[in-house]
Scaffold this active site. Structure first.
Site, PDB file in Angstrom:
ATOM      1  N   ILE A  82       0.921  -1.184   0.019  1.00 43.37           N
ATOM      2  CA  ILE A  82      -0.037   0.237   0.056  1.00 43.37           C
ATOM      3  C   ILE A  82       0.902   1.122   0.135  1.00 43.37           C
ATOM      4  CG2 ILE A  82      -1.871   1.180   1.171  1.00 43.37           C
ATOM      5  CD1 ILE A  82      -2.503  -1.780   0.123  1.00 43.37           C
ATOM      6  N   LYS A  83       0.600   1.982  -1.008  1.00 41.06           N
ATOM      7  CA  LYS A  83       1.451   3.327  -1.063  1.00 41.06           C
ATOM      8  C   LYS A  83       0.641   4.475  -0.581  1.00 41.06           C
ATOM      9  CE  LYS A  83       4.052   5.319  -5.301  1.00 41.06           C
ATOM     10  NZ  LYS A  83       4.410   5.268  -6.558  1.00 41.06           N
ATOM     11  N   VAL A  84       1.464   5.154   0.512  1.00 44.11           N
ATOM     12  CA  VAL A  84       0.839   6.014   1.288  1.00 44.11           C
ATOM     13  C   VAL A  84       1.664   7.430   1.193  1.00 44.11           C
ATOM     14  CG1 VAL A  84       0.187   6.514   3.670  1.00 44.11           C
ATOM     15  CG2 VAL A  84      -0.025   4.255   2.961  1.00 44.11           C
TER      16      VAL A  84
END
Length: 213
Positions: A82-84
């Site tokens: 997950i890119k945050v």
């Protein structure tokens, strides 16, 4: 240093995978929008090809929204990361994902302090943006060195992804300065193969071989 490819284009990913050098993929909303496909469908296609990390970015700006989005994305395949974004709300989400065993990639990192904060929140990866720093007259490569030194001093296991790669020199210097991964656009990836002396050498070998036949 490992290679990721920064694209959502399936043909580019397939070709890079066939070359035997691909360790992962990074995507973002802009890259997916160019493909005019369903985000989730494209992620399923990518994860069917690539067994390494595939970064999928959330678009919510609050932690609760990021967590809800990320949990749905993580259901697509076990190798989804997950890119945050590097914000206070983003790091709240990173902490929650870390506690659930979900990998994270903190993006839009422009300072060593940001990288350290992300690592302490439990980020699997941090992504300093080289090209964008270069654009404003800052030294993106020096940032890689600083982050790598800090992580080494403190025994931090978070991996550094050199992002916003613009040319082959970025790749070489990122490797020298301690980046664990370079995420590279397809065009730049293919440029890494090229040198005129390689082409000339192949032509000479073939010409010599054909003469003796």
């Amino acid at each position: 240093m490992k290679f990721f490819i920064d694209t959502a284009n399936l043909e580019e990913i397939k070709h890079a995978h066939e070359l035997g050098i691909l360790a992962g993929v990074t995507t973002n909303p802009s890259l997916v929008a160019k493909e005019n496909v369903s985000f989730h469908d494209r992620l399923r296609e990518i994860t069917s090809i690539v067994s390494g990390s595939v970064s999928a970015e959330v678009i919510s700006t609050d932690a609760a929204g990021m967590i809800a989005e990320g949990e749905e994305l993580a259901k697509i395949a076990p190798n989804i990361t997950i890119k945050v974004p590097m914000t206070p709300e983003g790091l709240k989400a990173v902490k929650a994902f870390s506690e659930k065993g979900i990998q994270t990639n903190v993006t839009l990192v422009f300072t060593a302090n940001q990288a350290l904060l992300a690592a302490r929140a439990g980020a699997t990866y941090v992504s300093p943006f080289l090209g964008r720093l270069d654009d404003i007259g800052h030294n993106g490569l020096e940032l890689i060195s600083t982050i790598a030194e800090i992580f080494n001093i403190h025994g931090i296991e978070t991996e550094i992804i050199a992002a916003s790669i613009r040319h082959p020199h970025h790749v070489t210097e990122a490797a020298l300065r301690g980046a664990h991964i370079a995420t590279v656009p397809y065009k730049v990836l293919m440029q890494l193969f090229n040198h005129p002396l390689t082409d000339q050498g192949i032509e000479k070998f073939l010409a010599d071989w054909n003469r003796q036949k």
